[in-house]
Design a protein around this motif. Sequence first.
Motif, PDB file in Angstrom:
ATOM      1  N   PHE A 141       0.841  -1.210   0.000  1.00  0.00           N
ATOM      2  CA  PHE A 141       0.000   0.000   0.000  1.00  0.00           C
ATOM      3  C   PHE A 141       0.867   1.247   0.000  1.00  0.00           C
ATOM      4  N   LEU A 142       1.885   1.275   0.861  1.00  0.00           N
ATOM      5  CA  LEU A 142       2.752   2.446   0.961  1.00  0.00           C
ATOM      6  C   LEU A 142       3.532   2.676  -0.327  1.00  0.00           C
ATOM      7  N   VAL A 143       3.981   1.599  -0.975  1.00  0.00           N
ATOM      8  CA  VAL A 143       4.723   1.739  -2.229  1.00  0.00           C
ATOM      9  C   VAL A 143       3.831   2.342  -3.308  1.00  0.00           C
ATOM     10  N   VAL A 144       2.599   1.847  -3.420  1.00  0.00           N
ATOM     11  CA  VAL A 144       1.673   2.399  -4.417  1.00  0.00           C
ATOM     12  C   VAL A 144       1.343   3.852  -4.095  1.00  0.00           C
ATOM     13  N   GLN A 145       1.207   4.175  -2.816  1.00  0.00           N
ATOM     14  CA  GLN A 145       0.944   5.566  -2.451  1.00  0.00           C
ATOM     15  C   GLN A 145       2.119   6.460  -2.812  1.00  0.00           C
ATOM     16  N   GLY A 146       3.326   5.893  -2.773  1.00  0.00           N
ATOM     17  CA  GLY A 146       4.488   6.647  -3.237  1.00  0.00           C
ATOM     18  C   GLY A 146       4.332   7.032  -4.700  1.00  0.00           C
ATOM     19  N   ALA A 147       3.862   6.083  -5.519  1.00  0.00           N
ATOM     20  CA  ALA A 147       3.605   6.367  -6.939  1.00  0.00           C
ATOM     21  C   ALA A 147       2.504   7.410  -7.089  1.00  0.00           C
ATOM     22  N   ASN A 148       1.416   7.227  -6.339  1.00  0.00           N
ATOM     23  CA  ASN A 148       0.305   8.188  -6.404  1.00  0.00           C
ATOM     24  C   ASN A 148       0.763   9.593  -6.020  1.00  0.00           C
ATOM     25  N   PHE A 149       1.546   9.669  -4.944  1.00  0.00           N
ATOM     26  CA  PHE A 149       1.998  10.963  -4.441  1.00  0.00           C
ATOM     27  C   PHE A 149       2.911  11.655  -5.454  1.00  0.00           C
ATOM     28  N   CYS A 150       3.808  10.890  -6.088  1.00  0.00           N
ATOM     29  CA  CYS A 150       4.702  11.467  -7.090  1.00  0.00           C
ATOM     30  C   CYS A 150       3.907  12.008  -8.274  1.00  0.00           C
ATOM     31  N   PHE A 151       2.902  11.259  -8.702  1.00  0.00           N
ATOM     32  CA  PHE A 151       2.076  11.713  -9.823  1.00  0.00           C
ATOM     33  C   PHE A 151       1.315  12.979  -9.440  1.00  0.00           C
ATOM     34  N   ALA A 152       0.834  13.025  -8.208  1.00  0.00           N
ATOM     35  CA  ALA A 152       0.114  14.210  -7.738  1.00  0.00           C
ATOM     36  C   ALA A 152       1.039  15.408  -7.634  1.00  0.00           C
ATOM     37  N   VAL A 153       2.246  15.218  -7.100  1.00  0.00           N
ATOM     38  CA  VAL A 153       3.206  16.320  -6.955  1.00  0.00           C
ATOM     39  C   VAL A 153       3.521  16.927  -8.320  1.00  0.00           C
ATOM     40  N   GLY A 154       3.729  16.069  -9.324  1.00  0.00           N
ATOM     41  CA  GLY A 154       4.031  16.576 -10.651  1.00  0.00           C
ATOM     42  C   GLY A 154       2.909  17.425 -11.217  1.00  0.00           C
ATOM     43  N   GLN A 155       1.671  16.965 -11.061  1.00  0.00           N
ATOM     44  CA  GLN A 155       0.528  17.708 -11.595  1.00  0.00           C
ATOM     45  C   GLN A 155       0.339  19.046 -10.890  1.00  0.00           C
ATOM     46  N   VAL A 156       0.369  19.009  -9.570  1.00  0.00           N
ATOM     47  CA  VAL A 156       0.189  20.241  -8.803  1.00  0.00           C
ATOM     48  C   VAL A 156       1.349  21.191  -9.062  1.00  0.00           C
ATOM     49  N   GLY A 157       2.560  20.654  -9.112  1.00  0.00           N
ATOM     50  CA  GLY A 157       3.728  21.495  -9.363  1.00  0.00           C
ATOM     51  C   GLY A 157       3.662  22.178 -10.711  1.00  0.00           C
ATOM     52  N   TYR A 158       3.242  21.446 -11.745  1.00  0.00           N
ATOM     53  CA  TYR A 158       3.157  22.050 -13.069  1.00  0.00           C
ATOM     54  C   TYR A 158       2.041  23.091 -13.110  1.00  0.00           C
ATOM     55  N   LYS A 159       0.932  22.811 -12.444  1.00  0.00           N
ATOM     56  CA  LYS A 159      -0.172  23.769 -12.391  1.00  0.00           C
ATOM     57  C   LYS A 159       0.288  25.081 -11.754  1.00  0.00           C
ATOM     58  N   LYS A 160       1.007  24.980 -10.642  1.00  0.00           N
ATOM     59  CA  LYS A 160       1.502  26.191  -9.982  1.00  0.00           C
ATOM     60  C   LYS A 160       2.582  26.873 -10.831  1.00  0.00           C
ATOM     61  N   PHE A 161       3.416  26.071 -11.489  1.00  0.00           N
ATOM     62  CA  PHE A 161       4.470  26.616 -12.342  1.00  0.00           C
ATOM     63  C   PHE A 161       3.878  27.453 -13.471  1.00  0.00           C
ATOM     64  N   MET A 162       2.874  26.897 -14.171  1.00  0.00           N
ATOM     65  CA  MET A 162       2.268  27.614 -15.287  1.00  0.00           C
ATOM     66  C   MET A 162       1.505  28.852 -14.818  1.00  0.00           C
ATOM     67  N   ALA A 163       0.935  28.778 -13.615  1.00  0.00           N
ATOM     68  CA  ALA A 163       0.218  29.949 -13.084  1.00  0.00           C
ATOM     69  C   ALA A 163       1.170  31.121 -12.859  1.00  0.00           C
ATOM     70  N   SER A 164       2.433  30.818 -12.609  1.00  0.00           N
ATOM     71  CA  SER A 164       3.409  31.880 -12.353  1.00  0.00           C
ATOM     72  C   SER A 164       4.208  32.262 -13.598  1.00  0.00           C
TER      73      SER A 164
END
Length: 281
Positions: A140-163
Amino acid sequence: MSYLVTVTLLWAFSFSLIGVYLAGQVDAYFAVLMRIALAVLVFLPWLLRKPVALADAFLLAALGAVQLGLMYIFYYQSFLLLSVPQILVFTIFTPVYITLLYDVLDGHFNPRFLFAALLAVVAAAVMRDTLPAVNYWLGFLVVQGANFCFAVGQVGYKKFMASKAHLNAGHQQFGWFYVGALVIAIPAWLLLGQAQYPTTPVQWAVLFWLGLVASGAGYFWWNKGASQVSSGTLAVMNNALIPAGLLVNILIWQRDTDISKLVLGIALLLLSLWLCRRHAV
């Protein structure tokens, strides 16, 4: 929103191709390396002709390293710990990570978006059907690591483009996203990959489709779409791939599924999207 819907349909079809022609037949790390390398080639003309600020290039590369590179490392390691149905169940929590991450970075808590994300998790759980046993917490924790990385990338790019409003479409810089992912994919393949390569023209064709279209165009369109919708809508759309994938399996591969659960899950996802309507990006 149109970008997210388009890529959802694109990835649903691509996942079916992976399951039929690549899974268990071609080394997963080689497949990932090929997908990312081909995606780099798609954006190579802009990388060579359109220099960008070093800080922007580094940030995009870092986002790609996390969203694609590290995400795939976690994801494929999870196959050593869990069965495929269990992995599929554990991937449904990404919407919660997205809405919480965005709220933390934005300094503002949006309870409606969190409720919509949780509703999307429930919708996905209904459609996934198979629930895991309670003794698989490492997996479960390993899969959540994958989920979290995918989420970080999306949120990071969204904030990056906003700026970075001056970047317009962003395609001239997005190649650095894949360069960062490639930095992770190459050593991962060298250390963890197996000598299991494509042996048929169909397998090579699927790999080229995945690299040039599903990854090359798909991740750019997905992140572009992420920058144009609210964090709540983005969170919910992360689980839209589940009904799309099930529909592809039904219509193209004639696979059986529980139609009543599929309809209920789709209804809950639509309700989640409705809760996120008319909110600012």
